[in-house]
Design a protein around this motif. Structure first.
Motif, mmCIF file in Angstrom:
data_model
loop_
_atom_site.group_PDB
_atom_site.id
_atom_site.type_symbol
_atom_site.label_atom_id
_atom_site.label_comp_id
_atom_site.label_asym_id
_atom_site.label_seq_id
_atom_site.Cartn_x
_atom_site.Cartn_y
_atom_site.Cartn_z
ATOM 1 N N UNK A 186 7.605 -34.328 -12.678
ATOM 2 C CA UNK A 186 7.301 -33.541 -11.490
ATOM 3 C C UNK A 186 8.598 -33.260 -10.758
ATOM 4 N N UNK A 187 8.777 -32.014 -10.344
ATOM 5 C CA UNK A 187 9.973 -31.669 -9.574
ATOM 6 C C UNK A 187 9.666 -30.503 -8.647
ATOM 7 N N UNK A 188 10.252 -30.577 -7.436
ATOM 8 C CA UNK A 188 10.231 -29.444 -6.510
ATOM 9 C C UNK A 188 11.493 -28.602 -6.653
ATOM 10 N N UNK A 189 12.457 -29.123 -7.383
ATOM 11 C CA UNK A 189 13.783 -28.507 -7.456
ATOM 12 C C UNK A 189 13.786 -27.436 -8.548
ATOM 13 N N UNK A 190 13.838 -26.172 -8.137
ATOM 14 C CA UNK A 190 13.829 -25.092 -9.124
ATOM 15 C C UNK A 190 15.056 -25.138 -10.025
ATOM 16 N N UNK A 191 16.188 -25.545 -9.463
ATOM 17 C CA UNK A 191 17.388 -25.679 -10.290
ATOM 18 C C UNK A 191 17.202 -26.720 -11.369
ATOM 19 N N UNK A 192 16.593 -27.826 -11.008
ATOM 20 C CA UNK A 192 16.317 -28.867 -11.992
ATOM 21 C C UNK A 192 15.327 -28.372 -13.040
ATOM 22 N N UNK A 193 14.313 -27.649 -12.591
ATOM 23 C CA UNK A 193 13.360 -27.091 -13.536
ATOM 24 C C UNK A 193 14.031 -26.172 -14.544
ATOM 25 N N UNK A 194 14.928 -25.346 -14.067
ATOM 26 C CA UNK A 194 15.652 -24.438 -14.974
ATOM 27 C C UNK A 194 16.543 -25.209 -15.939
ATOM 28 N N UNK A 195 17.119 -26.307 -15.466
ATOM 29 C CA UNK A 195 18.017 -27.092 -16.330
ATOM 30 C C UNK A 195 17.265 -27.869 -17.395
ATOM 31 N N UNK A 196 16.072 -28.360 -17.058
ATOM 32 C CA UNK A 196 15.407 -29.316 -17.935
ATOM 33 C C UNK A 196 14.212 -28.775 -18.705
ATOM 34 N N UNK A 197 13.471 -27.860 -18.105
ATOM 35 C CA UNK A 197 12.133 -27.554 -18.628
ATOM 36 C C UNK A 197 12.164 -26.751 -19.922
ATOM 37 N N UNK A 198 11.328 -27.147 -20.862
ATOM 38 C CA UNK A 198 10.966 -26.296 -21.991
ATOM 39 C C UNK A 198 9.718 -25.486 -21.640
ATOM 40 N N UNK A 199 8.829 -26.118 -20.881
ATOM 41 C CA UNK A 199 7.668 -25.406 -20.350
ATOM 42 C C UNK A 199 7.402 -25.872 -18.932
ATOM 43 N N UNK A 200 6.716 -25.035 -18.182
ATOM 44 C CA UNK A 200 6.359 -25.352 -16.795
ATOM 45 C C UNK A 200 4.846 -25.285 -16.649
ATOM 46 N N UNK A 201 4.293 -26.303 -16.020
ATOM 47 C CA UNK A 201 2.904 -26.298 -15.590
ATOM 48 C C UNK A 201 2.926 -26.163 -14.077
ATOM 49 N N UNK A 202 2.330 -25.084 -13.562
ATOM 50 C CA UNK A 202 2.312 -24.851 -12.124
ATOM 51 C C UNK A 202 0.922 -25.133 -11.585
ATOM 52 N N UNK A 203 0.859 -26.022 -10.572
ATOM 53 C CA UNK A 203 -0.422 -26.414 -10.008
ATOM 54 C C UNK A 203 -0.592 -25.866 -8.595
#
Length: 236
Positions: A186-203
């Protein structure tokens, strides 16, 4: 390489708090290795979903399977790192030894190597609760990784940490993912999401509003609520 707990299937998951459904019919399938980042505003149900997946909360309705296992049967193949780490009133090294007694007895050098990997080798004999926030979180991650989990869950594990700790934790998480551990964070940090994510689940509102490959989510979100979130129009 750890055994796989994939696919993860969550069906019609509901969790009631008071008179409100805080998880309101969550349906989600996660099939691929790599890193899944769960995003969404406060109150969207992210942490509750992760806690249900780890068996810390019993949902009121619905089903979760991990591969061919139930949540209860998969617990020894999971590890979870919380936003506020739970540490024993023991030394840094003893916190690791308590978590993996078999390893501590058979190969104590693994514990020291784990501490070295999170830059805590020189703190081995200090009380764990005297560490800084970033150091405590690095210790919690080292403790989780020593169990060689098939599934690693992280609930905003880098929130409010110093940049050096954030980057170190991210590098360890990416390395563990490449070793075959499925990571859901879980992350609120969009920069972190861009760095790490292969996929995103948005709730949103206790439901899964969108599940997309990361590059698609950050450039072409499919739902208005995700678009508003990425534009900063929805507060965390």
């Amino acid at each position: 390489m750890p055994d796989s707990l994939l696919p993860i299937r969550i069906r019609n998951l509901r969790l009631i708090k008071g008179d409100r459904a805080v998880l309101d019919g969550v349906n989600l399938t996660i099939e691929e290795l790599g890193i899944t980042v769960i995003m969404g505003s406060n109150g969207a149900g992210k942490t509750l979903l992760l806690r249900c997946l780890h068996g810390l909360i019993e949902p009121d309705q619905g089903q979760i399977t991990l591969g061919n296992l139930t949540v209860a049967d998969s617990r020894d193949q999971q590890a979870m790192v919380f936003q506020h780490p739970v540490l024993l009133r023991r030394t840094v090294l003893q916190n690791l030894a308590f978590a993996v007694p078999d390893i501590a007895k058979a190969d104590p050098q693994q514990l020291l190597a784990a501490l070295d990997s999170v830059h805590l080798a020189d703190r081995a004999n200090q009380p764990a609760r005297m560490l800084s926030g970033g150091e405590q979180q690095r210790l919690a991650l080292a403790r989780a990784l020593l169990s060689k989990p098939a599934l690693l869950l992280l609930d905003e594990a880098t929130a409010s940490l110093d940049p050096a700790s954030v980057l170190l934790i991210e590098s360890l998480v990416k390395a563990q993912s490449k070793r075959g551990t499925k990571v859901i964070l879980i992350s609120h940090d969009q920069g972190q999401g861009r760095r790490l994510a292969d996929e995103v689940v948005f709730m949103s509102g206790g439901q899964v509003a969108e599940q997309s490959p990361a590059d698609q989510f950050f450039t072409e979100p499919r739902t208005p609520v995700a678009e508003a979130y990425l534009a900063g129009k929805i507060l965390f």
